[in-house]
Design a protein around this motif. Structure first.
Motif, PDB file in Angstrom:
ATOM      1  N   GLU A  33       0.833  -1.206   0.000  1.00 39.07           N
ATOM      2  CA  GLU A  33       0.000   0.000   0.000  1.00 39.07           C
ATOM      3  C   GLU A  33       0.867   1.255   0.000  1.00 39.07           C
ATOM      4  OE1 GLU A  33      -3.977  -1.299   2.448  1.00 39.07           O
ATOM      5  OE2 GLU A  33      -2.090  -1.204   3.573  1.00 39.07           O
ATOM      6  N   LYS A  34       1.911   1.240   0.815  1.00 41.79           N
ATOM      7  CA  LYS A  34       2.822   2.387   0.859  1.00 41.79           C
ATOM      8  C   LYS A  34       3.454   2.620  -0.507  1.00 41.79           C
ATOM      9  CE  LYS A  34       4.121   1.661   5.676  1.00 41.79           C
ATOM     10  NZ  LYS A  34       5.238   1.283   6.577  1.00 41.79           N
ATOM     11  N   LEU A  35       3.905   1.539  -1.145  1.00 42.32           N
ATOM     12  CA  LEU A  35       4.536   1.645  -2.452  1.00 42.32           C
ATOM     13  C   LEU A  35       3.571   2.222  -3.490  1.00 42.32           C
ATOM     14  CD1 LEU A  35       7.116   1.107  -4.065  1.00 42.32           C
ATOM     15  CD2 LEU A  35       6.260  -1.192  -4.519  1.00 42.32           C
ATOM     16  N   VAL A  57      -3.294  11.120   4.485  1.00 44.81           N
ATOM     17  CA  VAL A  57      -2.040  10.968   5.212  1.00 44.81           C
ATOM     18  C   VAL A  57      -1.306  12.306   5.121  1.00 44.81           C
ATOM     19  CG1 VAL A  57      -1.840   8.491   4.748  1.00 44.81           C
ATOM     20  CG2 VAL A  57      -0.748  10.109   3.196  1.00 44.81           C
ATOM     21  N   THR A  58      -0.205  12.427   5.831  1.00 41.95           N
ATOM     22  CA  THR A  58       0.568  13.657   5.761  1.00 41.95           C
ATOM     23  C   THR A  58       1.654  13.538   4.698  1.00 41.95           C
ATOM     24  OG1 THR A  58       2.197  12.979   7.416  1.00 41.95           O
ATOM     25  CG2 THR A  58       0.190  14.072   8.227  1.00 41.95           C
ATOM     26  N   ARG A  59       2.130  14.698   4.258  1.00 39.63           N
ATOM     27  CA  ARG A  59       3.247  14.706   3.315  1.00 39.63           C
ATOM     28  C   ARG A  59       4.460  14.043   3.947  1.00 39.63           C
ATOM     29  NH1 ARG A  59       4.448  20.106   3.100  1.00 39.63           N
ATOM     30  NH2 ARG A  59       6.123  19.673   1.638  1.00 39.63           N
ATOM     31  N   GLN A  60       4.666  14.276   5.232  1.00 37.65           N
ATOM     32  CA  GLN A  60       5.801  13.689   5.933  1.00 37.65           C
ATOM     33  C   GLN A  60       5.739  12.168   5.923  1.00 37.65           C
ATOM     34  OE1 GLN A  60       3.930  16.237   7.063  1.00 37.65           O
ATOM     35  NE2 GLN A  60       5.419  17.889   7.004  1.00 37.65           N
ATOM     36  N   GLN A  61       4.531  11.612   6.004  1.00 36.13           N
ATOM     37  CA  GLN A  61       4.398  10.150   5.931  1.00 36.13           C
ATOM     38  C   GLN A  61       4.875   9.642   4.578  1.00 36.13           C
ATOM     39  OE1 GLN A  61       0.196  10.041   7.323  1.00 36.13           O
ATOM     40  NE2 GLN A  61       0.833   8.147   8.319  1.00 36.13           N
ATOM     41  N   ILE A  62       4.500  10.329   3.523  1.00 38.90           N
ATOM     42  CA  ILE A  62       4.901   9.890   2.187  1.00 38.90           C
ATOM     43  C   ILE A  62       6.421   9.944   2.053  1.00 38.90           C
ATOM     44  CG2 ILE A  62       4.810  10.458  -0.280  1.00 38.90           C
ATOM     45  CD1 ILE A  62       1.872  11.171   0.129  1.00 38.90           C
ATOM     46  N   TYR A  63       7.030  11.038   2.499  1.00 37.24           N
ATOM     47  CA  TYR A  63       8.489  11.134   2.433  1.00 37.24           C
ATOM     48  C   TYR A  63       9.148  10.063   3.302  1.00 37.24           C
ATOM     49  CZ  TYR A  63       7.985  15.622   0.058  1.00 37.24           C
ATOM     50  OH  TYR A  63       7.678  16.614  -0.849  1.00 37.24           O
ATOM     51  N   GLY A  64       8.576   9.801   4.471  1.00 35.43           N
ATOM     52  CA  GLY A  64       9.104   8.753   5.345  1.00 35.43           C
ATOM     53  C   GLY A  64       8.970   7.377   4.724  1.00 35.43           C
ATOM     54  N   TRP A  65       7.825   7.121   4.104  1.00 29.32           N
ATOM     55  CA  TRP A  65       7.621   5.829   3.440  1.00 29.32           C
ATOM     56  C   TRP A  65       8.603   5.662   2.286  1.00 29.32           C
ATOM     57  CZ3 TRP A  65       1.569   6.086   3.001  1.00 29.32           C
ATOM     58  CH2 TRP A  65       1.021   5.859   4.265  1.00 29.32           C
ATOM     59  N   ARG A  66       8.837   6.744   1.536  1.00 26.78           N
ATOM     60  CA  ARG A  66       9.781   6.688   0.424  1.00 26.78           C
ATOM     61  C   ARG A  66      11.165   6.282   0.937  1.00 26.78           C
ATOM     62  NH1 ARG A  66      10.351  12.039  -3.028  1.00 26.78           N
ATOM     63  NH2 ARG A  66       8.253  11.452  -3.642  1.00 26.78           N
ATOM     64  N   TYR A  67      11.592   6.923   2.020  1.00 28.02           N
ATOM     65  CA  TYR A  67      12.893   6.603   2.621  1.00 28.02           C
ATOM     66  C   TYR A  67      12.926   5.148   3.097  1.00 28.02           C
ATOM     67  CZ  TYR A  67      16.769   6.628   5.916  1.00 28.02           C
ATOM     68  OH  TYR A  67      17.912   6.319   6.608  1.00 28.02           O
ATOM     69  N   LEU A  69      11.031   2.581   2.122  1.00 28.96           N
ATOM     70  CA  LEU A  69      10.967   1.633   1.007  1.00 28.96           C
ATOM     71  C   LEU A  69      12.298   1.553   0.277  1.00 28.96           C
ATOM     72  CD1 LEU A  69       7.407   2.556  -0.273  1.00 28.96           C
ATOM     73  CD2 LEU A  69       8.063   0.404   0.825  1.00 28.96           C
ATOM     74  N   LYS A  70      12.998   2.694   0.156  1.00 29.89           N
ATOM     75  CA  LYS A  70      14.329   2.666  -0.458  1.00 29.89           C
ATOM     76  C   LYS A  70      15.286   1.859   0.400  1.00 29.89           C
ATOM     77  CE  LYS A  70      14.336   7.054  -2.951  1.00 29.89           C
ATOM     78  NZ  LYS A  70      14.939   8.405  -3.009  1.00 29.89           N
ATOM     79  N   ARG A  71      15.215   2.053   1.710  1.00 29.80           N
ATOM     80  CA  ARG A  71      16.096   1.328   2.633  1.00 29.80           C
ATOM     81  C   ARG A  71      15.863  -0.179   2.563  1.00 29.80           C
ATOM     82  NH1 ARG A  71      14.344   2.645   7.919  1.00 29.80           N
ATOM     83  NH2 ARG A  71      13.517   0.575   7.882  1.00 29.80           N
ATOM     84  N   LYS A  72      14.612  -0.577   2.362  1.00 33.05           N
ATOM     85  CA  LYS A  72      14.276  -2.002   2.276  1.00 33.05           C
ATOM     86  C   LYS A  72      14.537  -2.564   0.883  1.00 33.05           C
ATOM     87  CE  LYS A  72      10.568  -2.136   5.725  1.00 33.05           C
ATOM     88  NZ  LYS A  72       9.106  -2.370   5.915  1.00 33.05           N
ATOM     89  N   GLY A  73      14.890  -1.694  -0.062  1.00 39.03           N
ATOM     90  CA  GLY A  73      15.137  -2.146  -1.435  1.00 39.03           C
ATOM     91  C   GLY A  73      13.865  -2.417  -2.212  1.00 39.03           C
TER      92      GLY A  73
END
Length: 75
Positions: A33-35, A57-67, A69-73
């Motif tokens: 869902e985040k992706l 959701v907040t913009r900060q959540q989206i930026y946090g999810w992006r970070y 998801l990148k960390r998890k590959g």
């Protein structure tokens, strides 16, 4: 059904009044869902703000999810 609770908190001469309308629950989002939300930014010129508002959701959540998801590959 929920009970309304009204509280008064006094700080010196100031009184703060708040109303509790119900119990809020944390929503849980799967990585899929985040992706889907993160990758929808930029489609049809959708901004982070617009996507965040659409998904409540907040913009900060989206930026946090992006970070995250990148960390998890995953992105």
């Amino acid at each position: 059904m929920h009970n309304d609770v009204v509280t008064d908190v006094s700080y010196g001469e100031f009184v703060m009044r708040g109303e509790i309308l119900g119990v809020e629950r944390r929503r849980r989002w799967s990585d899929e869902e985040k992706l889907a939300i993160v990758t929808s930014v930029g489609i049809d010129v959708a901004t982070v703000t617009r996507v965040a508002q659409h998904h409540d959701v907040t913009r900060q959540q989206i930026y946090g999810w992006r970070y995250e998801l990148k960390r998890k590959g995953l992105w």
